[in-house]
Design a protein around this motif. Structure first.
Motif, PDB file in Angstrom:
ATOM      1  N   THR A 179       0.848  -1.191   0.000  1.00 53.30           N
ATOM      2  CA  THR A 179       0.000   0.000   0.000  1.00 53.30           C
ATOM      3  C   THR A 179       0.880   1.237   0.000  1.00 53.30           C
ATOM      4  N   THR A 226      -7.497   6.507   0.936  1.00 57.01           N
ATOM      5  CA  THR A 226      -8.313   5.667   1.814  1.00 57.01           C
ATOM      6  C   THR A 226      -8.913   6.483   2.949  1.00 57.01           C
ATOM      7  N   ILE A 261      -8.389   4.737  -4.963  1.00 56.00           N
ATOM      8  CA  ILE A 261      -7.445   4.009  -4.124  1.00 56.00           C
ATOM      9  C   ILE A 261      -6.703   3.030  -5.030  1.00 56.00           C
ATOM     10  N   ALA A 274      -6.979  -2.912   0.088  1.00 56.32           N
ATOM     11  CA  ALA A 274      -7.746  -1.660   0.113  1.00 56.32           C
ATOM     12  C   ALA A 274      -8.939  -1.754   1.057  1.00 56.32           C
ATOM     13  N   LEU A 329      -9.473   0.326   4.429  1.00 55.23           N
ATOM     14  CA  LEU A 329     -10.663   1.177   4.492  1.00 55.23           C
ATOM     15  C   LEU A 329     -11.474   0.863   5.743  1.00 55.23           C
TER      16      LEU A 329
END
Length: 257
Positions: A57, A65, A201, A208, A212
């Motif tokens: 990420t 996010t 994103i 993700a 989130l």
């Protein structure tokens, strides 16, 4: 052969163990009528971009996010749109996020058949979903003649914020034209989806959704004041986020030269 049996055949010492598990899950879901062969191609394309970002990420994705979490919690009527790949790869994560954000879940498919909609709905229900939409899609997103344009009035058609993942660009563009705020999860920062969405994103679907969910939980635990969507977006530049992702990809590629 079940997914569990296939997983045991992949040695955990394999450097791509998790990636291979996801592939096998998708293959099994094709056989189960949930995903499609075309969805396998889309997954492979996404994996290629995941390599480019280092299968992690990025900071840019984390910022997107954070904004996406605020949008979902500030929405009047949030909806999470689910296709075959999303249902195959992250059904529980979708259900958990929907529960935390009071979002409806709607099945929406490019290669739509009523049987596929039903099977995906049942998969989501086995993972705890309630009131899944998609079977009674009588409304149409303006400008989309394809079955992907069919949506339910109680879901995507009247939503103010829509979360889409592994999406086709024309529908994202059409949703934005309808005045909706669109959160996209897309590993390709160059796609029409990524560029048309309100917040993108750039990350793997499972990472993700996990991030989130964590961002939403933090906000709920802190009891932060609910902000207007316009205020949230006034502080955010999606194009700048996408440029940062591309810079990180370029720097990563140059490091190998």
């Amino acid at each position: 052969m079940s997914v569990h049996e296939i997983h045991w055949e992949i040695p955990k010492s394999h450097p791509r163990y998790e990636s291979l598990k996801r592939r096998e899950r998708l293959v099994e879901c094709v056989s189960a009528g949930i995903a499609t062969l075309q969805g396998l191609i889309a997954h492979g394309r996404g994996e290629a971009f995941d390599y480019l970002i280092g299968e992690r990420t990025l900071n840019a994705a984390r910022r997107a996010t954070e904004v996406a979490a605020e949008l979902l919690l500030s929405a009047r009527k949030p909806v999470i749109s689910v296709n075959g790949n999303v249902a195959a790869l992250a059904p529980r994560a979708v259900v958990e996020l929907a529960s935390l954000t009071n979002a409806r879940i709607e099945v929406n498919l490019f290669h739509r058949t009523e049987e596929r909609v039903r099977r995906i709905k049942e998969l989501l229900e086995r993972n705890g979903a309630r009131g899944v939409l998609g079977e009674h899609a009588t409304e149409r997103i303006e400008g989309l003649e394809h079955p992907r344009g069919l949506v339910e009035r109680e879901g995507i058609f009247t939503a103010d914020v829509v979360l889409v993942a592994i999406e086709d660009g024309d529908r994202t563009e059409a949703l934005v034209k309808m005045g909706k705020k669109v959160i996209a999860i897309d590993l390709n920062p160059l796609s029409r989806t990524a560029r048309a969405a309100t917040v993108t994103i750039v990350d793997d679907i499972e990472r993700a959704l996990r991030n989130l969910k964590e961002a939403v939980l933090i906000r709920l635990q802190h009891g932060g004041e609910k902000r207007r969507i316009e205020e949230i977006l006034s502080e955010y530049d999606n194009n700048a986020v996408l440029r940062e992702v591309l810079r990180e990809i370029a720097e990563r590629l140059l490091a190998f030269c």
